[in-house]
Design an enzyme around this catalytic site. Structure first.
Site: not given
Length: 216
Positions: A92, A111
């Site tokens: 992240m 993703h």
């Protein structure tokens, strides 16, 4: 033949990391997980990796003057383990342009949408809000632009009546766990090539759609 050395970057539980570790335990799998690195010391995935006998490290993003300084420290740790392919598994952090240039065509991400649709965060909710009937996940090369690198492969799942962000996320995640190890295998076998922003995979026809059936 020596196996491809993979470095996995995580920030949390690392479920895709765990799927890659399981895949790499097969004798005929052409890649090995050389290290798992997190920017968060408390990331649960670090214990999972350590329990599997894999080297782990923490490179905190705190205390660095800017993104590039952090990226260079992260890169140095990966290089220390001889990493040849960087795999993002719930990492992240947004890279500075330096990192994807340094590791050009050697860093991939998964993703949870069918890119180029629904970039950024909470993409499953974005899909629900848009009313699409099909969602899924995409494995792509990482470039300086967010969620915009060349697409390697995609897996599709249906969006069902009554789906919530949580139920759709879980259905997509199951396909991520299948697709990511497959792409790493292709990379290790030298089957992936990138030219002019498009990916080809040897032994797969150029016009083929790299999609799994929804729930198999």
């Amino acid at each position: 033949m020596a196996k491809l050395k993979v470095g996995i970057l995580i920030s949390g539980r690392g479920s895709n990391m765990a799927a890659l570790i399981r895949a790499a335990q097969a004798a005929d799998y052409p890649a090995e997980v050389a290290c798992v690195v997190s920017n968060q010391a408390g990331a649960p995935g670090l214990k999972v990796a350590a329990d599997a006998g894999i080297a782990t490290a923490v490179v905190s993003h705190r205390g660095h003057a800017d993104r590039e300084t952090f990226d260079r420290a992260l890169s140095a740790e990966l290089e220390r383990h001889g990493v040849e392919l960087v795999v993002l598994a719930g990492f992240m952090r947004i890279f500075s342009p330096w990192f994807p240039v340094r590791w050009a065509d050697r860093v991939i991400n998964v993703h949870p949408s069918l890119l180029p649709c629904f970039k950024g965060l909470h993409v499953q909710q974005q899909a629900l809000d848009a009313g699409v009937r099909l969602s899924g996940c995409t494995v792509h090369f990482v470039i300086p632009d967010l969620d915009a690198g060349p697409i390697i492969a995609q897996a599709a799942v249906p969006v069902l009546a009554g789906d919530t962000e949580e139920t759709l996320s879980a259905r997509i995640l199951r396909q991520e766990h299948r697709l990511y190890p497959l792409v790493v295998r292709w990379f290790a076998e030298g089957r992936i090539a990138v030219a002019e922003g498009r990916v080809t995979v040897r032994d797969i026809p150029p016009g083929a759609t790299l999609l799994f059936s929804p729930e198999t």
